[in-house]
Design a protein around this motif. Structure first.
Motif, mmCIF file in Angstrom:
data_model
loop_
_atom_site.group_PDB
_atom_site.id
_atom_site.type_symbol
_atom_site.label_atom_id
_atom_site.label_comp_id
_atom_site.label_asym_id
_atom_site.label_seq_id
_atom_site.Cartn_x
_atom_site.Cartn_y
_atom_site.Cartn_z
ATOM 1 N N SER A 65 -62.820 20.809 64.976
ATOM 2 C CA SER A 65 -63.315 21.370 63.714
ATOM 3 C C SER A 65 -62.225 21.980 62.851
ATOM 4 O O SER A 65 -62.473 22.301 61.689
ATOM 5 N N LEU A 66 -61.026 22.156 63.397
ATOM 6 C CA LEU A 66 -59.943 22.779 62.636
ATOM 7 C C LEU A 66 -58.606 22.218 63.094
ATOM 8 O O LEU A 66 -58.325 22.160 64.289
ATOM 9 N N VAL A 67 -57.764 21.817 62.115
ATOM 10 C CA VAL A 67 -56.383 21.437 62.377
ATOM 11 C C VAL A 67 -55.499 22.414 61.611
ATOM 12 O O VAL A 67 -55.654 22.582 60.402
ATOM 13 N N VAL A 68 -54.583 23.061 62.327
ATOM 14 C CA VAL A 68 -53.683 24.020 61.696
ATOM 15 C C VAL A 68 -52.271 23.460 61.711
ATOM 16 O O VAL A 68 -51.744 23.115 62.766
ATOM 17 N N ARG A 69 -51.689 23.354 60.545
ATOM 18 C CA ARG A 69 -50.287 22.944 60.421
ATOM 19 C C ARG A 69 -49.426 24.197 60.509
ATOM 20 O O ARG A 69 -49.516 25.075 59.657
ATOM 21 N N ALA A 82 -59.993 13.899 57.537
ATOM 22 C CA ALA A 82 -60.504 15.175 58.038
ATOM 23 C C ALA A 82 -61.687 15.651 57.187
ATOM 24 O O ALA A 82 -62.698 16.127 57.716
ATOM 25 N N SER A 83 -61.574 15.502 55.886
ATOM 26 C CA SER A 83 -62.657 15.908 54.990
ATOM 27 C C SER A 83 -63.919 15.107 55.246
ATOM 28 O O SER A 83 -65.028 15.651 55.245
ATOM 29 N N ARG A 84 -63.771 13.793 55.467
ATOM 30 C CA ARG A 84 -64.939 12.948 55.745
ATOM 31 C C ARG A 84 -65.645 13.367 57.029
ATOM 32 O O ARG A 84 -66.862 13.219 57.149
ATOM 33 N N ARG A 85 -64.893 13.898 57.978
ATOM 34 C CA ARG A 85 -65.459 14.299 59.264
ATOM 35 C C ARG A 85 -65.825 15.776 59.308
ATOM 36 O O ARG A 85 -66.226 16.296 60.356
ATOM 37 N N GLY A 86 -65.652 16.488 58.192
ATOM 38 C CA GLY A 86 -65.993 17.910 58.158
ATOM 39 C C GLY A 86 -65.050 18.766 58.977
ATOM 40 O O GLY A 86 -65.447 19.806 59.525
ATOM 41 N N VAL A 89 -58.598 21.612 57.451
ATOM 42 C CA VAL A 89 -57.155 21.528 57.621
ATOM 43 C C VAL A 89 -56.545 22.735 56.922
ATOM 44 O O VAL A 89 -56.810 22.979 55.736
ATOM 45 N N ALA A 90 -55.768 23.512 57.668
ATOM 46 C CA ALA A 90 -55.154 24.720 57.115
ATOM 47 C C ALA A 90 -53.649 24.679 57.344
ATOM 48 O O ALA A 90 -53.159 24.007 58.256
ATOM 49 N N ASN A 91 -52.922 25.410 56.513
ATOM 50 C CA ASN A 91 -51.474 25.503 56.688
ATOM 51 C C ASN A 91 -51.034 26.959 56.610
ATOM 52 O O ASN A 91 -51.866 27.862 56.497
ATOM 53 N N CYS A 92 -49.724 27.169 56.663
ATOM 54 C CA CYS A 92 -49.159 28.531 56.652
ATOM 55 C C CYS A 92 -48.157 28.636 55.510
ATOM 56 O O CYS A 92 -46.948 28.687 55.743
ATOM 57 N N VAL A 313 -61.801 30.143 57.096
ATOM 58 C CA VAL A 313 -60.548 29.418 57.276
ATOM 59 C C VAL A 313 -59.591 29.797 56.153
ATOM 60 O O VAL A 313 -59.780 29.414 54.998
ATOM 61 N N HIS A 314 -58.575 30.564 56.498
ATOM 62 C CA HIS A 314 -57.553 30.922 55.518
ATOM 63 C C HIS A 314 -56.664 29.719 55.233
ATOM 64 O O HIS A 314 -56.327 28.948 56.126
ATOM 65 N N HIS A 315 -56.282 29.561 53.975
ATOM 66 C CA HIS A 315 -55.361 28.504 53.538
ATOM 67 C C HIS A 315 -55.888 27.095 53.796
ATOM 68 O O HIS A 315 -55.100 26.170 54.035
ATOM 69 N N ALA A 316 -57.199 26.902 53.772
ATOM 70 C CA ALA A 316 -57.748 25.552 53.915
ATOM 71 C C ALA A 316 -57.285 24.704 52.732
ATOM 72 O O ALA A 316 -57.385 25.124 51.579
ATOM 73 N N VAL A 317 -56.777 23.494 53.012
ATOM 74 C CA VAL A 317 -56.204 22.656 51.955
ATOM 75 C C VAL A 317 -57.100 21.498 51.564
ATOM 76 O O VAL A 317 -56.779 20.773 50.612
ATOM 77 N N ASN A 318 -58.223 21.303 52.263
ATOM 78 C CA ASN A 318 -59.057 20.134 51.975
ATOM 79 C C ASN A 318 -60.479 20.515 51.566
ATOM 80 O O ASN A 318 -61.444 19.826 51.883
#
Length: 401
Positions: A65-69, A82-86, A89-92, A313-318
């Motif tokens: 449910s979450l991928v963190v870069r 990732a967006s299609r699958r809900g 995606v977050a980054n720092c 989700v902080h810094h979600a990019v999608n």
């Protein structure tokens, strides 16, 4: 909750994450091995640095449910899939800004004083003061910053100490107070920046829109004898066109990133710095300091802690940045079934909810729900909600245009 960490990550950060759930640490995983590892662990959360995360990998673990870069750029992650699958995606962002800015200044200084070449000759026993005792010096030169995000701002802070004049360009106006604070002048566009700069330093993320942002035409427009510094992402600069310009003697360059660079920590890599003496280069180490690593680790932990505890989700990019046309604000008693009833009423109107939050007041007696959507419910629907015994007030608000 199971967190799969598929890149190098500090032990201190792994220890904190271990208090939240199970942590599987597999820093050796390649992009090709990642799908199998996700399928095996059935990870809920994935943490990566440079490892490519494909649609196949995203589909391999149904609970994911979450991928963190653990860094800033997310171009190695298939965010559309990732967006299609809900999957969030977050980054720092900004946590490695100082490290990259320090390397940027290091490349500028090294090129001006030809530190690498002088060192190599000394290592081979040659004292050549007559050759390397000549440098232009940085004071009074103009440094053009392509982009003005956190890294570029940190470069500006350091460049001012060397007496450089600072320009920047961006796709949008930059707040005058921000420019003033950093001693930077915003020019009209990239062309104007290239025309006026002795040194050009690139600080924009990679995207399809930014592919070869600094291409053959832009490189040709740079001043003869100018320097190009590139510490952002491979593909923003046309490496082939740059190599030709440097080889001809028109430009010098300092690079930390390359097109087609290896994803791993060590590999054979034929690159443009190999046969062009006036290119100084490092193997994508801009963010690789202990200070940056610690700051990024702390931010990854904060993102995951917030997601696990509160679903934020902080810094979600999608996420969809589109502003909803309407919001429904409902103050209600905090009772079982009230929110379900509101959502059922909207469903009957075929109103698709885009966002929702519910805040509980002190004492736990009442709450306020805010629901956003594109299509306004009917007056009859709103009146039914107002007539509900557990609903205190209903207000439909239209977004300002």
């Amino acid at each position: 909750m199971l967190v799969l960490i598929a890149d190098k990550f500090p032990a201190s950060g792994r220890e904190v994450l271990g208090r939240l759930g199970e942590v599987v640490y597999r820093p050796e995983l390649s992009a090709e091995q990642l799908p199998a590892a996700l399928a095996e662990t059935k990870a809920d959360i994935l943490v990566v640095r440079s490892t490519v995360v494909s649609e196949t990998a995203l589909a391999a673990s149904p609970p994911l449910s979450l991928v963190v870069r653990a860094g800033a750029g997310t171009n190695t992650i298939d965010t559309a899939a990732a967006s299609r699958r809900g999957i969030f995606v977050a980054n720092c962002p900004g946590k490695n800004a100082i490290a990259v800015a320090e390397l940027t200044m290091g490349l500028i200084l090294a090129l001006d004083r030809r530190i690498v070449d002088a060192t190599l000759e000394l290592r081979h026993g040659t004292w050549n003061k007559s050759k390397y005792g000549k440098a232009r010096g940085l004071k009074g030169q103009t440094l053009g910053l392509v982009g003005f995000g956190m890294i570029a701002r940190e470069v500006a802070v350091r460049a001012r100490a060397f007496g450089l004049k600072l320009l920047t360009c961006a796709h949008h106006p930059i707040a005058p107070e921000l420019l003033e604070a950093h001693g930077v002048v915003q020019v009209a566009d990239l062309g104007a920046l290239l025309d006026a700069s002795d040194i050009v330093s690139v600080h924009v993320p990679y995207s399809k829109a930014n592919h070869h942002l600094i291409g053959a035409d832009q490189i040709a427009r740079m001043r003869p004898g100018a320097t190009l510094i590139h510490t952002s992402r491979g593909g923003v600069v046309d490496d082939k066109a740059l190599a030709e310009a440097v080889r001809s003697g028109r430009l010098r360059a300092g690079l930390d990133v390359f097109e087609g660079e290896p994803a791993g920590g060590q590999a054979d890599f034929k690159n443009i710095a190999g046969d062009v003496g006036d290119i100084y280069a490092t193997p994508h180490i801009g963010a690789s300091t202990e200070q940056a690593e610690s700051a990024i680790s702390d931010e990854v932990v904060r993102i995951i802690e917030s997601f696990v505890a509160r679903g934020i989700v902080h810094h979600a990019v999608n996420l969809n940045e589109r502003v909803a046309r309407y919001s429904l604000v409902v103050r209600h008693l905090d009772r079982v079934g009230v929110l379900a009833g509101i959502l059922m009423a909207l469903r009957e109107e075929r109103v698709n909810v885009q966002g929702m939050s519910n805040t509980i007041f002190a004492g736990g007696e009442a709450a306020c729900a805010t629901i956003t959507f594109e299509q306004a419910p009917s007056d009859e629907c709103l009146q039914r909600l107002r007539d509900h015994e557990a609903i205190l007030a209903v207000e439909l608000r239209a977004a300002r245009t």
